[in-house]
Structures are given as C-alpha cells and as structure tokens.
Write a protein that holds these residues in place. Structure first.
Motif, mmCIF file in Angstrom:
data_model
loop_
_atom_site.group_PDB
_atom_site.id
_atom_site.type_symbol
_atom_site.label_atom_id
_atom_site.label_comp_id
_atom_site.label_asym_id
_atom_site.label_seq_id
_atom_site.Cartn_x
_atom_site.Cartn_y
_atom_site.Cartn_z
ATOM 1 N N LEU A 65 0.855 -1.187 0.000
ATOM 2 C CA LEU A 65 0.000 0.000 0.000
ATOM 3 C C LEU A 65 0.890 1.235 0.000
ATOM 4 N N LEU B 151 0.631 5.436 0.188
ATOM 5 C CA LEU B 151 -0.266 6.531 0.529
ATOM 6 C C LEU B 151 0.464 7.867 0.500
ATOM 7 N N ASN C 145 -6.237 8.212 4.509
ATOM 8 C CA ASN C 145 -6.717 7.160 5.406
ATOM 9 C C ASN C 145 -6.590 5.812 4.712
ATOM 10 N N SER C 146 -6.525 4.741 5.497
ATOM 11 C CA SER C 146 -6.422 3.412 4.891
ATOM 12 C C SER C 146 -7.042 2.369 5.812
ATOM 13 N N THR C 147 -7.401 1.233 5.201
ATOM 14 C CA THR C 147 -7.924 0.088 5.939
ATOM 15 C C THR C 147 -7.162 -1.151 5.535
ATOM 16 N N TYR D 2 -7.573 0.337 10.958
ATOM 17 C CA TYR D 2 -7.776 1.621 10.299
ATOM 18 C C TYR D 2 -6.654 2.584 10.691
ATOM 19 N N SER E 260 -2.658 9.528 7.787
ATOM 20 C CA SER E 260 -1.371 8.815 7.838
ATOM 21 C C SER E 260 -0.192 9.792 7.824
ATOM 22 N N LEU F 65 3.425 -0.907 4.053
ATOM 23 C CA LEU F 65 2.878 0.436 3.867
ATOM 24 C C LEU F 65 4.001 1.444 3.687
#
Lengths: 110, 115
Positions: A11, A13, A18-20, A73, A77, A106
C-alpha cells in the motif's frame, strides 16, 4: 491448514490519507493482535483485540470473531506510519502460539 | 528490564559453526516464544515456554535447533552446525500470562547471517 491472510500486500499513501488493512483467518481465534514492524525490524504491539473495537490515537481496530476477520484503520497517515503491519491469531484447539500473516507493506510519502 | 532484550543483535557465522542466541524477557513474564523471520516474510513460530517448561517445539525446523529456559526467565536458542538456510532474524517475545497468553511483546531480534 490454519491460515492468516492479509490484504492488501502493499500500500502506498500520500501523507494525510486514510487506509484500511484487512486480516482474514481460516478458523476461530481466541486471541488476535496487530503489530507494526518499523524499518529497524522492531515489532510493536498495536492492539490486542480478540473481539470488538479499540482505538488508540489515529489507529483503530475492529475484530468480528464470528466472521473471522479483523480490520486496522489508519487515519491521517504520517510518514512514520511506514513499515509492515502484521496481524496474528491464536487459533482455538490449544495451539499455544500466534500465527502471523504475511503482512501489509505500507509506504507513506510526504 | 523494561522490555524484551536479545543478544547478540547481529551474528555472522561460518557454515558449520554453532551459535547461541539469548533472550531476556520482561521480568515476571510467564510465557516466552521464539520466532524465525526470513527476509520479506512474517514471523514463523519456533517454540514456546511456559516458565521453564517447553510446551511446544513443533516449529523447530530440525534437530540442529535447541532451546532452553532452565530457570523460567532467560532463554537461549542454540543452532548447531549452522547452514545458509538458517540465515534469518530470530525474534523472542514474552507475555505476562501462561495458557491464554494475551498480549505479546517482542525484542529487537538477533539477525543471523551464515556464510
């Protein structure tokens, strides 16, 4: 066999997004934990969450034990959130160990 | 101590050498675990102690791997006749409870490189 599956595997970002992150497990778990492994390799316990919802600052986690999944969650970030996130479960049946997923890698960019 | 302490942090061994990795858990913690983490993968369970009793060693990859915790506190993971495939980070974790062991706290790991 017993499996812990994490998604997504990777992932990327932008700072502030925001991320899940999701964790699915193949059987009933007694004990579900989320960890963050920082770039120096240290595993930090984020949540011990066999069921329900917990929040700690910008992070929160929810485990729905009956449906065999957990969500992490991350809101707003920051670059310091970068690293690998692992979920791990202790499965019913006397396994006496946490079984880890493969992790979500991430990267948060400024 | 305040956290789980592992030593050495880095170890380079020639193939065939024996190595010993030490874990000093959080004081008073009943449960102690050893995990092996290969590059880019999640930690894999090796063995579990409840106090001095080794209750599960199902994850030890071969009889070259041996772990002990003789007084229920410090633990040592020994690898005999190291092979290149033993190269990994070895992680130790402890928990205050036995049985349903609850939250795990990890040390920084010992990175083993076998040449």
């Amino acid at each position: 066999g017993i499996q812990v599956e994490q998604s997504p595997p990777d992932l990327i970002l932008q700072e502030g997004a925001n991320s899940t992150l999701r964790c699915n497990f193949s059987d009933s778990v007694n004990n579900l934990q989320w960890f963050h492994q920082n770039p120096w390799g240290q595993l930090i316990n984020l949540f011990y969450i066999p069921s329900g919802t917990k929040q700690n600052g910008r992070l929160s986690a929810t485990t729905v034990a009956t449906e065999r999944y957990s969500l992490l969650y991350i809101s707003s970030s920051q670059t310091t959130d970068s690293g690998v996130y692992f979920c791990a479960g202790e499965f019913s049946g006397g396994y006496n160990k946490l079984i880890f997923g493969a992790g979500t890698r991430l990267a948060v960019h400024p | 101590g305040a956290g789980v302490s592992q030593s050495p942090r880095y170890k380079v061994a020639k193939r065939g050498q024996d190595v010993a990795l030490r874990c000093d858990p959080i004081s008073g913690h009943v449960s102690l675990f050893w995990y092996q983490q290969a590059l880019g993968q999640g930690p894999e369970f090796l063995t579990y102690f409840q106090n001095e009793a080794q209750l599960d060693k199902s994850g030890l990859p071969s009889d070259r791997f041996f772990a002990e915790r003789p007084e229920g506190s410090v633990s040592t993971l020994k690898i005999q006749r190291t092979q290149q495939e033993d190269s990994a980070v070895y992680l130790c974790a402890s928990s205050i409870r036995g049985g349903q062991f609850g939250e795990l706290f990890f040390g920084e790991g010992s990175r083993l490189t076998v040449l």
